[in-house]
Design a protein around this motif. Structure first.
Motif, PDB file in Angstrom:
ATOM      1  N   GLU A 194       0.823  -1.227   0.000  1.00 30.18           N
ATOM      2  CA  GLU A 194       0.000   0.000   0.000  1.00 30.18           C
ATOM      3  C   GLU A 194       0.853   1.272   0.000  1.00 30.18           C
ATOM      4  N   ARG A 195       2.120   1.149  -0.356  1.00 35.07           N
ATOM      5  CA  ARG A 195       3.061   2.286  -0.366  1.00 35.07           C
ATOM      6  C   ARG A 195       3.104   2.998   1.002  1.00 35.07           C
ATOM      7  N   TYR A 196       3.063   2.156   2.026  1.00 34.94           N
ATOM      8  CA  TYR A 196       3.054   2.651   3.407  1.00 34.94           C
ATOM      9  C   TYR A 196       4.484   3.010   3.812  1.00 34.94           C
ATOM     10  N   ILE A 197       4.644   4.193   4.366  1.00 38.14           N
ATOM     11  CA  ILE A 197       5.965   4.608   4.871  1.00 38.14           C
ATOM     12  C   ILE A 197       5.864   4.730   6.384  1.00 38.14           C
ATOM     13  N   LEU A 198       6.798   4.108   7.109  1.00 39.38           N
ATOM     14  CA  LEU A 198       6.843   4.312   8.557  1.00 39.38           C
ATOM     15  C   LEU A 198       8.235   4.809   8.932  1.00 39.38           C
ATOM     16  N   GLY A 199       8.344   5.358  10.122  1.00 38.69           N
ATOM     17  CA  GLY A 199       9.661   5.821  10.538  1.00 38.69           C
ATOM     18  C   GLY A 199       9.625   6.558  11.862  1.00 38.69           C
ATOM     19  N   THR A 212       0.556   7.270   4.136  1.00 41.05           N
ATOM     20  CA  THR A 212       0.000   6.537   2.992  1.00 41.05           C
ATOM     21  C   THR A 212      -0.374   7.543   1.898  1.00 41.05           C
ATOM     22  N   PRO A 213      -0.467   7.098   0.647  1.00 44.75           N
ATOM     23  CA  PRO A 213      -0.937   7.994  -0.410  1.00 44.75           C
ATOM     24  C   PRO A 213      -2.353   8.500  -0.093  1.00 44.75           C
ATOM     25  N   ALA A 214      -2.656   9.721  -0.523  1.00 47.30           N
ATOM     26  CA  ALA A 214      -3.961  10.328  -0.209  1.00 47.30           C
ATOM     27  C   ALA A 214      -4.528  10.995  -1.460  1.00 47.30           C
ATOM     28  N   HIS A 215      -5.837  10.831  -1.662  1.00 50.85           N
ATOM     29  CA  HIS A 215      -6.471  11.396  -2.859  1.00 50.85           C
ATOM     30  C   HIS A 215      -7.155  12.721  -2.563  1.00 50.85           C
TER      31      HIS A 215
END
Ligand SMILES: O=C(O)C(=O)C[C@H](O)C(=O)CO
Ligand SMILES: [Zn+2]
Length: 278
Positions: A45-50, A131-134
């Motif tokens: 889901e093109r999830y980025i964590l950090g 996450t990507p957002a529309h």
């Protein structure tokens, strides 16, 4: 800004992974380094964590080459939960104070995001999920008082825990990001048991408040083909949509969960009872 990439793995391939490969693909070992922002960009889901850990200086959330955007939130939403000392998140010039276990949802289109600690001797640690957002939704603070609270489990099954739903429909509007935190009560060690999968969403867990010298044995994999990862304090793990995500600690602990996908309904889960697991 430092980041690594995680490619998506097929469950049939994951069956063959040894401990080293499993840890390389799913575990994020180091999130908090003094005066750095460290990210892990997953293909789930093109999830980025950090983590952002500002001590001596404020830290600017810059874009990363992997997303090819002018600024980080150009096409993304960002959820932030502080797990340590008092901090401030500045979004396009407006300052939002964030104390321990408070969350901020930052909407798509927010250009300048800056993290700082109020006291460098008791610095903030900001756990990040994106996450990507529309669509643009308003930047909003959520604390435990505003959260939706679930008390689950029992002492008899060692899984008594309180779930704080922070960024969920009804509390904060978001495109696909859902986040919250779970605290295991003293004497309880099992999280997310009975376990579940949710084919419409991936998830990431970030374990914290794991006492010195203790560990969490995180369970992952398909329900009939489970694997484990020993995790230590302040580490995160990606959970693909096909996998369970559950765990047992050598003491109680807390964790932040975050999800991205097409259905934001927290209750959209397929449960697997303990005696069905393999
Ligand atoms: O302890 C639990 O149960 C959880 O915290 C479950 C997570 O919130 C989750 O996995 C949501 O899908
Ligand atoms: Zn889940």
């Amino acid at each position: 800004m430092n980041y690594d990439r995680r490619r998506a793995c097929h469950p049939g391939d994951v069956k063959q992974y040894d401990t080293e490969r499993l840890r390389k693909e799913f575990l994020v070992e180091t999130l908090f380094v003094k005066d750095e922002i460290n990210l892990s960009y997953s293909q789930y889901e093109r999830y980025i964590l950090g983590g952002a850990f500002p001590v001596e200086q404020a830290l600017v959330m810059e874009t990363i080459d992997a997303i090819k955007s002018e600024y980080f939130c150009e096409r993304r939403e960002l959820g932030v939960i502080n797990i340590a000392g008092d901090g401030v998140v500045k979004v396009d010039g407006k300052e939002y104070p964030l104390t321990a276990k408070e969350a901020i949802y930052i909407g798509r289109g927010s250009k300048e995001i800056v993290f700082s600690s109020v006291d460098k001797n008791n610095p903030a640690k900001f756990y990040l999920s994106s996450t990507p957002a529309h669509k643009e939704y308003p930047t909003t603070i959520v604390n435990k008082e505003k959260a939706n609270i679930l008390n689950l489990g029992s002492q008899a099954t060692s899984n008594e825990r309180t779930i704080y739903q922070l960024i969920v429909p009804g509390i904060v509007e978001s495109c696909q990001l859902v986040m919250g935190l779970t605290e295991l009560h003293e004497g309880s060690v099992w999280n997310t048991m009975p376990s579940h999968t949710h084919d419409r969403r991936m998830e990431a867990y970030f374990y914290f408040e794991v006492p010195q010298g203790q560990a969490v044995c995180h369970l992952m994999g398909e329900p009939q083909e489970t694997r484990h990862l020993f995790m230590h304090n302040e580490q995160a793990v990606f959970s693909p949509e096909w996998g369970i995500h559950s765990g047992v600690g050598t003491s109680n602990y807390s964790f932040i969960w975050g999800m991205g996908g097409e259905n934001l309904d927290y209750t959209d889960m397929d449960h697997i009872q303990p005696d069905e697991l393999r």
